[in-house]
Design an enzyme around this catalytic site. Sequence first.
Site, PDB file in Angstrom:
ATOM      1  N   ASP A 197       0.620  -1.045  -0.144  1.00 55.99           N
ATOM      2  CA  ASP A 197      -0.485   0.076   0.005  1.00 55.99           C
ATOM      3  C   ASP A 197       0.613   1.290   0.098  1.00 55.99           C
ATOM      4  O   ASP A 197       1.605   1.048  -1.370  1.00 55.99           O
ATOM      5  CB  ASP A 197      -0.430  -0.010   1.025  1.00 55.99           C
ATOM      6  CG  ASP A 197      -1.786   1.275   1.457  1.00 55.99           C
ATOM      7  OD1 ASP A 197      -2.245   1.128   0.448  1.00 55.99           O
ATOM      8  OD2 ASP A 197      -2.321   1.606   2.631  1.00 55.99           O
TER       9      ASP A 197
ATOM     10  N   ASP B  40      -8.138  -8.374   6.207  1.00 58.66           N
ATOM     11  CA  ASP B  40      -8.820  -8.064   7.000  1.00 58.66           C
ATOM     12  C   ASP B  40      -8.818  -7.110   6.712  1.00 58.66           C
ATOM     13  O   ASP B  40      -8.901  -5.512   6.644  1.00 58.66           O
ATOM     14  CB  ASP B  40      -8.233  -8.424   7.267  1.00 58.66           C
ATOM     15  CG  ASP B  40      -7.274  -7.906   8.741  1.00 58.66           C
ATOM     16  OD1 ASP B  40      -6.516  -7.411   8.241  1.00 58.66           O
ATOM     17  OD2 ASP B  40      -7.656  -6.998   9.571  1.00 58.66           O
TER      18      ASP B  40
HETATM   19  P1  IMP Z   1       1.508  -0.493   3.454  1.00 57.38           P
HETATM   20  O1  IMP Z   1       2.496  -0.320   4.663  1.00 57.38           O
HETATM   21  O2  IMP Z   1       1.107   0.556   3.719  1.00 57.38           O
HETATM   22  O3  IMP Z   1       2.757  -0.986   1.859  1.00 57.38           O
HETATM   23  O4  IMP Z   1       0.608  -1.427   4.481  1.00 57.38           O
HETATM   24  C1  IMP Z   1       0.483  -2.817   4.584  1.00 57.38           C
HETATM   25  C2  IMP Z   1      -0.289  -3.402   5.408  1.00 57.38           C
HETATM   26  O5  IMP Z   1      -1.560  -2.631   5.725  1.00 57.38           O
HETATM   27  C3  IMP Z   1      -0.565  -4.620   4.281  1.00 57.38           C
HETATM   28  O6  IMP Z   1       0.197  -5.678   4.989  1.00 57.38           O
HETATM   29  C4  IMP Z   1      -2.062  -5.054   4.794  1.00 57.38           C
HETATM   30  O7  IMP Z   1      -1.972  -5.115   6.030  1.00 57.38           O
HETATM   31  C5  IMP Z   1      -2.240  -3.347   5.350  1.00 57.38           C
HETATM   32  N1  IMP Z   1      -3.126  -2.716   4.030  1.00 57.38           N
HETATM   33  C6  IMP Z   1      -2.691  -1.682   3.062  1.00 57.38           C
HETATM   34  N2  IMP Z   1      -4.242  -1.828   2.783  1.00 57.38           N
HETATM   35  C7  IMP Z   1      -5.314  -2.391   2.724  1.00 57.38           C
HETATM   36  C8  IMP Z   1      -5.764  -2.659   2.567  1.00 57.38           C
HETATM   37  O8  IMP Z   1      -7.123  -2.831   1.391  1.00 57.38           O
HETATM   38  N3  IMP Z   1      -6.942  -3.994   3.003  1.00 57.38           N
HETATM   39  C9  IMP Z   1      -6.957  -4.889   4.507  1.00 57.38           C
HETATM   40  N4  IMP Z   1      -5.301  -4.268   4.488  1.00 57.38           N
HETATM   41  C10 IMP Z   1      -4.408  -3.664   3.925  1.00 57.38           C
END
Ligand code: IMP
Length: 178
Positions: free
Chosen positions: A97, A153
Site C-alpha cells: 500500500d 482483513d
Molecule cells: P503499507 O505499509 O502501507 O504498505 O501497508 C501494508 C499493510 O497494510 C498490509 O500488510 C496490510 O496488512 C495493510 N493494508 C493495506 N491496504 C489494505 C487493504 O486495502 N485492505 C486490508 N489491509 C490493507
Amino acid sequence: MKILLPADVIRQGVERLAREITVAYQGEPLTVVGVLTGSMVLLADLIRQIELPMQVGLVQARSYRGNATLPGALTINAQMLPDLRGRNVLLVDDIFDTGRTLFELLTQFDELNPASIRTAVLLRKQGRSEVEFDPHFVGFDIPDEFVVGYGLDFNDHYRNLPYVAALEPHELAPESRP
Ligand code: IMP
Ligand code: MG
C-alpha cells in the site's frame, strides 16, 4: 462488497508469481518469510508451487490499529524468524500500500546480513507508494480501494474469503463494522 479478483484469477496469479520466483533464484536455496497475519493464505499457496530448496519463517508486522483503515505506527515481532545470515530472503506480504511495512522490514533484515533480500506481494495499490523501492514480484495491480479476502482483513474479519473484494464506502462506516 464488489469482487475484484475471483478465486480462479488469484490462483493463476499465484502460479505466475511462483514461476517467476523459481526462475529468478536458479536453484539456489531460499528463506521465505511471511508477514503475519495478512500473508498467510498467499504463503500457503505460494510455497507449495516454488520449486527451490526452502526454509520458511514468519514475522509479525502490525500497522493498522483497532477499527482504522489508516496506517498507524508499525510494530514488528521477529521472534519466529530463523537465522537469515547468508541466506537469500524473500519477504512475502499480502499487499503493498504505502510500502512502509516492507521498507521497514527490509531495513531491519538488512542488518541481519542475508545474502540477498527481495519482496513478493499479491497486490499493489496504484498511486499509494510513499517509499523509494518497488516490490520485486507483484501478483496484481489494483485501484486505490480498501480490499479484503484471501488473507486481507477489515478489523480482523473477512480473511477467509477465497476471493479479493473491495468494500463499499458504507461497509467501511463505523456503524457497519463487523
Ligand atoms: P503499507 O505499509 O502501507 O504498505 O501497508 C501494508 C499493510 O497494510 C498490509 O500488510 C496490510 O496488512 C495493510 N493494508 C493495506 N491496504 C489494505 C487493504 O486495502 N485492505 C486490508 N489491509 C490493507
Ligand atoms: Mg498485513
